[in-house]
Design an enzyme around this catalytic site. Structure first.
Site, PDB file in Angstrom:
ATOM      1  NE  ARG A 116      46.191  21.742 -22.654  1.00 21.46           N
ATOM      2  CZ  ARG A 116      45.253  21.999 -23.576  1.00 21.46           C
ATOM      3  NH1 ARG A 116      43.977  21.963 -23.253  1.00 21.46           N
ATOM      4  NH2 ARG A 116      45.611  22.293 -24.810  1.00 21.46           N
ATOM      5  CB  ALA A 149      44.216   5.475 -30.851  1.00 21.38           C
ATOM      6  CG  LEU A 204      45.437  22.303 -34.392  1.00 19.41           C
ATOM      7  CD1 LEU A 204      46.370  22.425 -33.201  1.00 19.41           C
ATOM      8  CD2 LEU A 204      44.752  23.613 -34.632  1.00 19.41           C
ATOM      9  CG  LEU A 208      37.881   9.188 -30.393  1.00 21.68           C
ATOM     10  CD1 LEU A 208      36.897   8.238 -29.720  1.00 21.68           C
ATOM     11  CD2 LEU A 208      38.597  10.012 -29.336  1.00 21.68           C
ATOM     12  CB  CYS A 230      44.658  15.239 -27.554  1.00 20.31           C
ATOM     13  SG  CYS A 230      43.813  16.825 -27.462  1.00 20.31           S
ATOM     14  CD  GLU A 253      48.777  22.175 -27.745  1.00 19.86           C
ATOM     15  OE1 GLU A 253      49.641  22.535 -26.943  1.00 19.86           O
ATOM     16  OE2 GLU A 253      47.683  21.686 -27.402  1.00 19.86           O
ATOM     17  CG  ASP A 299      36.751  30.657 -23.393  1.00 19.00           C
ATOM     18  OD1 ASP A 299      37.343  29.856 -24.130  1.00 19.00           O
ATOM     19  OD2 ASP A 299      36.586  30.474 -22.166  1.00 19.00           O
ATOM     20  CB  VAL A 312      33.980  23.549 -24.939  1.00 21.11           C
ATOM     21  CG1 VAL A 312      33.216  24.815 -25.269  1.00 21.11           C
ATOM     22  CG2 VAL A 312      33.122  22.323 -25.158  1.00 21.11           C
ATOM     23  CB  THR A 340      39.883  11.835 -18.778  1.00 22.77           C
ATOM     24  OG1 THR A 340      40.740  11.839 -19.919  1.00 22.77           O
ATOM     25  CG2 THR A 340      39.527  10.403 -18.419  1.00 22.77           C
TER      26      THR A 340
HETATM   27  P1  NAD Z   1      41.266  24.398 -24.254  1.00 21.21           P
HETATM   28  O1  NAD Z   1      41.044  23.970 -22.870  1.00 21.21           O
HETATM   29  O2  NAD Z   1      42.535  25.085 -24.635  1.00 21.21           O
HETATM   30  O3  NAD Z   1      40.072  25.365 -24.711  1.00 21.21           O
HETATM   31  C1  NAD Z   1      38.726  25.137 -24.440  1.00 21.21           C
HETATM   32  C2  NAD Z   1      38.078  26.468 -24.085  1.00 21.21           C
HETATM   33  O4  NAD Z   1      36.674  26.257 -23.974  1.00 21.21           O
HETATM   34  C3  NAD Z   1      38.545  27.059 -22.746  1.00 21.21           C
HETATM   35  O5  NAD Z   1      39.082  28.347 -22.949  1.00 21.21           O
HETATM   36  C4  NAD Z   1      37.271  27.079 -21.886  1.00 21.21           C
HETATM   37  O6  NAD Z   1      37.195  28.204 -21.029  1.00 21.21           O
HETATM   38  C5  NAD Z   1      36.196  27.138 -22.956  1.00 21.21           C
HETATM   39  N1  NAD Z   1      34.867  26.684 -22.500  1.00 21.21           N
HETATM   40  C6  NAD Z   1      34.559  25.589 -21.763  1.00 21.21           C
HETATM   41  N2  NAD Z   1      33.232  25.515 -21.571  1.00 21.21           N
HETATM   42  C7  NAD Z   1      32.674  26.581 -22.211  1.00 21.21           C
HETATM   43  C8  NAD Z   1      31.346  27.041 -22.383  1.00 21.21           C
HETATM   44  N3  NAD Z   1      30.309  26.369 -21.867  1.00 21.21           N
HETATM   45  N4  NAD Z   1      31.163  28.186 -23.081  1.00 21.21           N
HETATM   46  C9  NAD Z   1      32.210  28.859 -23.599  1.00 21.21           C
HETATM   47  N5  NAD Z   1      33.485  28.475 -23.482  1.00 21.21           N
HETATM   48  C10 NAD Z   1      33.719  27.345 -22.796  1.00 21.21           C
HETATM   49  O7  NAD Z   1      41.068  23.098 -25.162  1.00 21.21           O
HETATM   50  P2  NAD Z   1      41.704  22.809 -26.625  1.00 21.21           P
HETATM   51  O8  NAD Z   1      43.087  22.289 -26.467  1.00 21.21           O
HETATM   52  O9  NAD Z   1      41.443  23.963 -27.517  1.00 21.21           O
HETATM   53  O10 NAD Z   1      40.800  21.582 -27.051  1.00 21.21           O
HETATM   54  C11 NAD Z   1      39.455  21.740 -27.412  1.00 21.21           C
HETATM   55  C12 NAD Z   1      38.974  20.465 -28.073  1.00 21.21           C
HETATM   56  O11 NAD Z   1      39.745  20.230 -29.258  1.00 21.21           O
HETATM   57  C13 NAD Z   1      39.149  19.213 -27.214  1.00 21.21           C
HETATM   58  O12 NAD Z   1      38.068  18.351 -27.464  1.00 21.21           O
HETATM   59  C14 NAD Z   1      40.418  18.603 -27.748  1.00 21.21           C
HETATM   60  O13 NAD Z   1      40.433  17.205 -27.577  1.00 21.21           O
HETATM   61  C15 NAD Z   1      40.365  18.951 -29.213  1.00 21.21           C
HETATM   62  N6  NAD Z   1      41.664  19.057 -29.891  1.00 21.21           N
HETATM   63  C16 NAD Z   1      42.712  19.686 -29.295  1.00 21.21           C
HETATM   64  C17 NAD Z   1      43.920  19.829 -29.984  1.00 21.21           C
HETATM   65  C18 NAD Z   1      45.111  20.512 -29.370  1.00 21.21           C
HETATM   66  O14 NAD Z   1      46.158  20.502 -29.987  1.00 21.21           O
HETATM   67  N7  NAD Z   1      45.016  21.101 -28.210  1.00 21.21           N
HETATM   68  C19 NAD Z   1      44.025  19.370 -31.299  1.00 21.21           C
HETATM   69  C20 NAD Z   1      42.919  18.751 -31.889  1.00 21.21           C
HETATM   70  C21 NAD Z   1      41.737  18.610 -31.172  1.00 21.21           C
HETATM   71  C1  UGA Z   2      48.506  15.470 -31.535  1.00 18.78           C
HETATM   72  C2  UGA Z   2      48.318  15.039 -32.999  1.00 18.78           C
HETATM   73  O1  UGA Z   2      49.607  15.001 -33.632  1.00 18.78           O
HETATM   74  C3  UGA Z   2      47.399  16.006 -33.729  1.00 18.78           C
HETATM   75  O2  UGA Z   2      47.162  15.522 -35.050  1.00 18.78           O
HETATM   76  C4  UGA Z   2      46.072  16.089 -32.972  1.00 18.78           C
HETATM   77  O3  UGA Z   2      45.218  17.032 -33.595  1.00 18.78           O
HETATM   78  C5  UGA Z   2      46.330  16.522 -31.549  1.00 18.78           C
HETATM   79  O4  UGA Z   2      47.229  15.580 -30.916  1.00 18.78           O
HETATM   80  C6  UGA Z   2      45.097  16.532 -30.706  1.00 18.78           C
HETATM   81  O5  UGA Z   2      44.107  15.914 -31.031  1.00 18.78           O
HETATM   82  O6  UGA Z   2      45.222  17.191 -29.672  1.00 18.78           O
HETATM   83  P1  UGA Z   2      49.958  17.294 -30.266  1.00 18.78           P
HETATM   84  O7  UGA Z   2      49.575  16.519 -29.063  1.00 18.78           O
HETATM   85  O8  UGA Z   2      49.768  18.756 -30.258  1.00 18.78           O
HETATM   86  O9  UGA Z   2      49.155  16.747 -31.536  1.00 18.78           O
HETATM   87  O10 UGA Z   2      51.495  17.037 -30.599  1.00 18.78           O
HETATM   88  P2  UGA Z   2      52.300  15.805 -31.257  1.00 18.78           P
HETATM   89  O11 UGA Z   2      53.307  16.369 -32.165  1.00 18.78           O
HETATM   90  O12 UGA Z   2      51.417  14.765 -31.797  1.00 18.78           O
HETATM   91  O13 UGA Z   2      53.073  15.213 -29.996  1.00 18.78           O
HETATM   92  C7  UGA Z   2      52.388  14.521 -28.972  1.00 18.78           C
HETATM   93  C8  UGA Z   2      53.401  13.932 -28.005  1.00 18.78           C
HETATM   94  O14 UGA Z   2      54.094  12.846 -28.605  1.00 18.78           O
HETATM   95  C9  UGA Z   2      54.487  14.932 -27.573  1.00 18.78           C
HETATM   96  O15 UGA Z   2      54.771  14.751 -26.215  1.00 18.78           O
HETATM   97  C10 UGA Z   2      55.657  14.542 -28.438  1.00 18.78           C
HETATM   98  O16 UGA Z   2      56.884  14.931 -27.911  1.00 18.78           O
HETATM   99  C11 UGA Z   2      55.489  13.042 -28.473  1.00 18.78           C
HETATM  100  N1  UGA Z   2      56.172  12.392 -29.612  1.00 18.78           N
HETATM  101  C12 UGA Z   2      55.824  12.705 -30.888  1.00 18.78           C
HETATM  102  C13 UGA Z   2      57.122  11.405 -29.360  1.00 18.78           C
HETATM  103  O17 UGA Z   2      57.421  11.092 -28.191  1.00 18.78           O
HETATM  104  N2  UGA Z   2      57.716  10.785 -30.416  1.00 18.78           N
HETATM  105  C14 UGA Z   2      57.416  11.085 -31.703  1.00 18.78           C
HETATM  106  O18 UGA Z   2      57.995  10.470 -32.632  1.00 18.78           O
HETATM  107  C15 UGA Z   2      56.430  12.076 -31.950  1.00 18.78           C
END
Ligand code: NAD
Ligand code: UGA
Length: 456
Positions: free
Chosen positions: A343, A222, A160, A218, A273, A162, A33, A86, A90
């Site tokens: 976030r 959605a 996944l 996506l 997300c 969170e 990172d 990474v 938006t």
């Molecule tokens: P995050 O912001 O927690 O982590 C991204 C990391 O990438 C940061 O630590 C940042 O410093 C690093 N980074 C950015 N540019 C870089 C570079 N050029 N070289 C090296 N490191 C770099 O983001 P996240 O929540 O892990 O999400 C990452 C991706 O996964 C996003 O596209 C998100 O939409 C997707 N996603 C997130 C979740 C989730 O639950 N958070 C679930 C599924 C998919």
């Molecule tokens: C969501 C998806 O569930 C994951 O599959 C996906 O990988 C991830 O986005 C992503 O791409 O980042 P996450 O945002 O971590 O995961 O958590 P969710 O459990 O989906 O909850 C999202 C939001 O919806 C939270 O604010 C939660 O409280 C809310 N929620 C969820 C409701 O208001 N009602 C529900 O019935 C369920």
């Protein structure tokens, strides 16, 4: 034996690579990172993210076949398989501002890979959530540099959630792997599938085209968000008609064609997300000349914002249309339980609206206070961040439950009632508490999508 690299040590990169290192001990897994502080945390026992079960997995594999550092160029040189995880926020400027995906971090990694790779064959895996056809752009960048490396780009979006990341990674409904439709592409997709096959049953490994894989990610988000907005819109109707949203959700969710999950009314969905991915989807539809489809998906976000506004308006109205000088305590700030992530939490616009009325805001959250401070630093207002929940409620006029932490059900509400201002109000933004009991204690209770319990 391969050298697996993940660029981006965030909420996805960290947990995903920890699980791959656990189940694939023959491979070396490195996570890099640009953020030194984040990497230092990954190398300590104070991990940069709170995720149940994560520390145990990291402790099991770190230093064995899991490594965290910031030497991005060096790590790329040694890598056979590179996951790119990474952030893809938006875009907030220029064309598509407020809707399109900001691909600057992602593009930088593509160029870093091109500049530093050394192996004859490298598989680049898109783990980040990206707009459709981004893999194609990645391939074009990688092919632009006359490198002797043969690249394959595979889309492997992450599903996944969170708070349950480890559970979701250990037992996924499916793992989606999109490969280019040629022999090289199929081979690369199979190599990635092999990794997951160490612990995921083969029938849950779904191999598709790259573009279907990108779009499915996506659309999955959605559709999940759309269910919440649908239920939230009906919660408003329930409040007007004396129907009960919990009963309605239960009744419709028992239809196996609909299913019970993601039908919980709330103050609004948050997280990094849902909103971002719906806006990206909507922008894609606009870009491809489908304004009706774009508007359909954008309305899911509009209802979500309206639901938070509705929650706020109810607080204002019930507290006699004035919040000036009154103390409102937020129970929870994280966007959901079991995470410190804030976030896009609905708590942020709620606080903005409350301080806009000159309310004093006190915030309690078991894991998210540090992030909350950062999120609200732009507000020049009377906001305090309190670690002890009983201290946070002292003298408060109303409690607003934002996050469904289990511990909020266990609080001593008789004790809380005694120290709050009267009449005391609770606005339950998650229908998380025992409303009848709270009413008995003396609170005026305002759930979502249900008849309120009022003494006044
Ligand atoms: P995050 O912001 O927690 O982590 C991204 C990391 O990438 C940061 O630590 C940042 O410093 C690093 N980074 C950015 N540019 C870089 C570079 N050029 N070289 C090296 N490191 C770099 O983001 P996240 O929540 O892990 O999400 C990452 C991706 O996964 C996003 O596209 C998100 O939409 C997707 N996603 C997130 C979740 C989730 O639950 N958070 C679930 C599924 C998919
Ligand atoms: C969501 C998806 O569930 C994951 O599959 C996906 O990988 C991830 O986005 C992503 O791409 O980042 P996450 O945002 O971590 O995961 O958590 P969710 O459990 O989906 O909850 C999202 C939001 O919806 C939270 O604010 C939660 O409280 C809310 N929620 C969820 C409701 O208001 N009602 C529900 O019935 C369920």
């Amino acid at each position: 034996m391969s050298n697996i690299l993940c660029i981006g040590a965030g909420y996805v990169g960290g947990p995903t690579m920890a699980m791959i290192s656990k189940y694939c001990p023959e491979h070396t897994v490195t996570v890099v990172d640009i953020n030194q502080e984040r990497i230092d945390s990954w190398n300590s026992d104070d991990l940069p993210i709170y995720e149940p079960g994560l520390l145990e997995v990291v402790q099991q594999t770190r230093g064995r076949n899991l490594f965290f550092h910031t030497d991005i160029a060096g790590a790329i040189t040694d890598a056979d398989i590179i996951f790119v995880s990474v952030n893809t926020p938006t875009k907030m400027f220029g064309e598509g501002a407020g809707k399109a995906a900001d691909l600057q971090y992602w593009e930088k990694t593509a160029r870093d890979i091109l500049q530093n790779c050394s192996k004859p064959e490298v598989i680049v895996v898109e783990k980040s959530t990206l707009p459709v056809r981004t893999a194609e752009a990645m391939a074009r960048i990688l092919e632009s540099g006359h490198s002797s490396t043969k690249f394959s780009v595979v889309s492997n979006p992450e599903f996944l959630a969170e708070g349950t990341a480890i559970e979701d990674l250990a037992n996924p409904d499916r793992v989606l792997i999109g490969g280019e439709e040629n022999e090289n592409g199929r081979k690369a997709a199979e190599t990635v599938a092999e990794l997951y096959a160490h612990w995921v049953p083969r029938d849950r490994l779904l191999l598709t085209s790259v573009w279907s894989s990108e779009l499915s990610k996506l659309v999955a988000n959605a559709m999940l968000a759309q269910r919440i907005s649908s239920v939230n819109s009906i919660s408003a109707l329930c409040e007007r008609t004396e129907a009960d949203i919990t009963e309605v959700s239960r009744a419709i969710g028992m239809d196996t064609r609909i299913g019970a999950k993601f039908l919980q009314a709330s103050i609004g969905f948050g997280g990094s997300c849902f909103r971002k991915d719906i806006l990206h989807l909507s922008y894609l539809c606009e870009y491809y000349g489908l304004p009706e489809v774009a508007d359909y998906w954008a309305s899911v976000v509009r209802i979500n914002e309206w639901q938070t506004e509705r929650f706020f308006q109810n607080i204002l109205q019930q507290l006699f249309n004035t919040l000036a000088g009154k103390t409102i305590t937020l129970l929870g700030f994280a966007f959901k339980q079991n995470t410190g992530d804030t976030r896009d939490s609905p708590a942020i616009p709620l606080c903005e609206k409350l301080v806009g009325e000159n309310a004093r805001v006190r915030i309690h959250d078991p894991k998210a206070l540090e992030n909350a401070r950062v999120d609200l630093k732009h507000l020049n207002a009377d906001i305090s961040f309190v670690e002890d929940v009983y201290e946070a409620v002292e003298g408060a006029h109303a409690l607003a439950l934002v996050t469904q932490w289990a511990e909020y059900r266990e609080l001593d509400y008789e004790r809380i009632f005694k120290v709050m201002a009267e009449p005391a109000f609770i606005f339950d933004g998650r229908n998380h508490l025992d409303h009848a009991k709270l009413f008995e204690i003396g609170f005026n209770v305002f759930p979502l999508g249900k008849t309120p319990f009022k003494h006044i």
